[in-house]
Scaffold this motif. Structure first.
Motif, mmCIF file in Angstrom:
data_model
loop_
_atom_site.group_PDB
_atom_site.id
_atom_site.type_symbol
_atom_site.label_atom_id
_atom_site.label_comp_id
_atom_site.label_asym_id
_atom_site.label_seq_id
_atom_site.Cartn_x
_atom_site.Cartn_y
_atom_site.Cartn_z
ATOM 1 N N VAL A 173 56.874 51.470 121.238
ATOM 2 C CA VAL A 173 55.471 51.363 120.725
ATOM 3 C C VAL A 173 54.410 51.186 122.116
ATOM 4 O O VAL A 173 53.275 51.713 122.250
ATOM 5 N N ALA A 174 54.873 50.658 123.173
ATOM 6 C CA ALA A 174 54.172 50.106 124.395
ATOM 7 C C ALA A 174 53.846 51.330 124.893
ATOM 8 O O ALA A 174 52.976 51.675 125.519
ATOM 9 N N ALA A 175 55.047 52.099 125.168
ATOM 10 C CA ALA A 175 55.051 53.507 125.875
ATOM 11 C C ALA A 175 54.065 54.456 125.088
ATOM 12 O O ALA A 175 53.301 55.131 125.839
ATOM 13 N N LEU A 176 54.327 54.555 123.853
ATOM 14 C CA LEU A 176 53.315 55.514 123.007
ATOM 15 C C LEU A 176 51.572 55.068 123.544
ATOM 16 O O LEU A 176 50.995 55.785 123.687
ATOM 17 N N ALA A 177 51.496 53.804 123.047
ATOM 18 C CA ALA A 177 50.244 53.284 123.172
ATOM 19 C C ALA A 177 49.643 53.550 124.706
ATOM 20 O O ALA A 177 48.571 53.922 124.900
ATOM 21 N N ALA A 178 50.492 53.254 125.719
ATOM 22 C CA ALA A 178 50.046 53.776 127.253
ATOM 23 C C ALA A 178 49.548 55.090 127.169
ATOM 24 O O ALA A 178 48.439 55.254 127.808
ATOM 25 N N LYS A 179 50.083 56.117 126.628
ATOM 26 C CA LYS A 179 49.809 57.492 126.590
ATOM 27 C C LYS A 179 48.374 57.975 125.856
ATOM 28 O O LYS A 179 47.467 58.302 126.011
ATOM 29 N N ALA B 225 46.234 55.449 123.572
ATOM 30 C CA ALA B 225 45.171 54.228 122.971
ATOM 31 C C ALA B 225 43.875 54.573 123.422
ATOM 32 O O ALA B 225 43.584 55.156 124.785
ATOM 33 N N THR B 226 42.936 54.586 122.588
ATOM 34 C CA THR B 226 41.628 54.684 122.934
ATOM 35 C C THR B 226 40.760 53.548 123.803
ATOM 36 O O THR B 226 41.570 52.453 123.913
ATOM 37 N N PRO B 227 39.985 53.925 124.587
ATOM 38 C CA PRO B 227 39.412 52.692 125.476
ATOM 39 C C PRO B 227 39.173 51.095 124.604
ATOM 40 O O PRO B 227 39.281 50.210 125.068
ATOM 41 N N GLU B 228 38.543 51.571 123.241
ATOM 42 C CA GLU B 228 38.498 50.456 122.141
ATOM 43 C C GLU B 228 39.553 49.934 122.025
ATOM 44 O O GLU B 228 39.520 48.518 122.148
ATOM 45 N N ALA B 229 40.754 50.676 121.916
ATOM 46 C CA ALA B 229 41.942 49.969 121.582
ATOM 47 C C ALA B 229 42.466 49.079 122.573
ATOM 48 O O ALA B 229 43.038 47.922 122.539
ATOM 49 N N LEU B 230 42.468 49.745 123.880
ATOM 50 C CA LEU B 230 42.941 48.873 125.071
ATOM 51 C C LEU B 230 41.904 47.592 125.389
ATOM 52 O O LEU B 230 42.511 46.521 125.745
ATOM 53 N N HIS B 231 40.709 47.620 125.009
ATOM 54 C CA HIS B 231 39.922 46.676 125.210
ATOM 55 C C HIS B 231 40.331 45.504 124.252
ATOM 56 O O HIS B 231 40.224 44.118 124.686
ATOM 57 N N GLY B 232 40.710 45.748 123.084
ATOM 58 C CA GLY B 232 41.182 44.974 121.912
ATOM 59 C C GLY B 232 42.448 43.987 122.493
ATOM 60 O O GLY B 232 42.557 42.793 122.300
ATOM 61 N N ILE B 233 43.365 45.017 123.287
ATOM 62 C CA ILE B 233 44.516 44.360 123.701
ATOM 63 C C ILE B 233 44.271 43.212 124.843
ATOM 64 O O ILE B 233 44.639 42.166 124.917
ATOM 65 N N ALA B 234 43.389 43.774 125.788
ATOM 66 C CA ALA B 234 42.879 42.944 126.870
ATOM 67 C C ALA B 234 42.103 41.845 126.228
ATOM 68 O O ALA B 234 42.380 40.695 126.769
ATOM 69 N N GLN B 235 41.390 41.968 125.206
ATOM 70 C CA GLN B 235 40.607 40.536 124.806
ATOM 71 C C GLN B 235 41.778 39.675 124.029
ATOM 72 O O GLN B 235 41.439 38.429 124.409
ATOM 73 N N ALA B 236 42.743 40.062 123.417
ATOM 74 C CA ALA B 236 43.881 39.196 123.055
ATOM 75 C C ALA B 236 44.563 38.316 124.235
ATOM 76 O O ALA B 236 44.804 37.520 123.847
ATOM 77 N N TYR B 237 44.667 39.252 125.311
ATOM 78 C CA TYR B 237 45.483 38.490 126.396
ATOM 79 C C TYR B 237 44.215 37.499 126.820
ATOM 80 O O TYR B 237 44.746 36.452 127.253
#
Length: 252
Positions: A123-129, A131-143
């Motif tokens: 799932v992480a490998a697929l998300a890296a390919k 993911a939208t900028p908004e989705a990546l921002h959501g992950i970064a916010q969780a971190y």
């Protein structure tokens, strides 16, 4: 999307809740624990009505819930039969919760980590390919929320959100659903690993490596960082179990 903890009616029925929920939980846990084995018949309806002091309509409604969860099937002239484990809806939040509660802790942890090893790196490998900028921002916010946590209790929810948002970032509804359902089991695993005295210090670099790979759109690195995080989590939990530090709040 509702979280697996949005409705605990069949997991921890309130004291004043109707007997319907209590019967579902009691019979469900007896089935998944192996007290009522696959292929065997549940006690006769009259016997269960007496045992729970309820009417037949109440018992039948509870049975219908168990049927919907794949745990039992009514058969004419044979009664209510416990289904094979392969028919159980294991991603149903209630069934999964009952399974967690009835499995020995080491067995539950190993089962969960095996599933996570299959699911999360891919799932992480697929998300890296994708993911939208908004989705990546959501992950970064969780971190970021993980970084700001001051206690293991405060670390739990952002940690769960971090993993759930990676699954959602794939843009695949089924993967997002599986990630959401696994959150219930993952919650118990994180609660256990967070008992490590260095939980916060250990957890952050592992998750930061995953986040960095995602932000760099590096699928291989995202996959590898996830494997490393899972392997080291397994070691942490094994240490806790081996030395008897665990004290998870399991409710019957």
């Amino acid at each position: 999307m509702n979280t697996p903890n949005s409705n605990l009616g069949y997991r921890r029925p309130p004291e004043r809740k109707s007997m319907h929920a209590r019967i579902v939980r009691d019979l469900g846990m007896r089935i998944v624990s192996g007290e009522y084995k696959p292929g065997t018949r549940l006690p006769a309806e009259a016997s269960l009505c007496t045992a729970y002091d309820v009417s037949r309509p109440v018992l039948r409604e509870a049975t219908r819930v168990l049927v919907a969860k794949g745990l039992v099937v009514p058969k004419q002239k044979a009664g209510v039969i416990v289904c094979a484990r392969s028919d159980w809806h294991l991603l149903d939040p209630d069934v999964l919760y009952w399974l967690i509660q009835t499995k020995p802790q080491p067995e539950f942890v190993e089962t969960l980590l095996t599933v996570r090893h299959v699911f999360e790196p891919a799932v992480a490998a697929l998300a890296a390919k994708v993911a939208t900028p908004e989705a990546l921002h959501g992950i970064a916010q969780a971190y970021a929320d993980m970084e700001s946590a001051r206690t293991p209790e405060e670390l739990l929810e952002p940690d769960l959100a971090f993993h759930r948002r990676i699954a959602e970032a794939t843009g695949n509804d089924l993967l997002a659903y599986i990630g959401n359902m696994l959150s219930l089991a993952l919650r118990e695993s994180i609660k256990l690993s967070n008992q490590h005295p260095d939980a916060h210090a250990l957890s952050l670099p592992r998750h930061k490596a995953i986040l960095t790979a995602l932000l760099n759109r590096d699928s291989l690195a995202a996959r590898q960082a996830t494997f490393v995080q899972l392997d080291e989590t397994r070691e942490d939990i094994a240490h806790l179990i081996d030395f008897g530090f665990s004290n998870t709040n399991r409710t019957p």
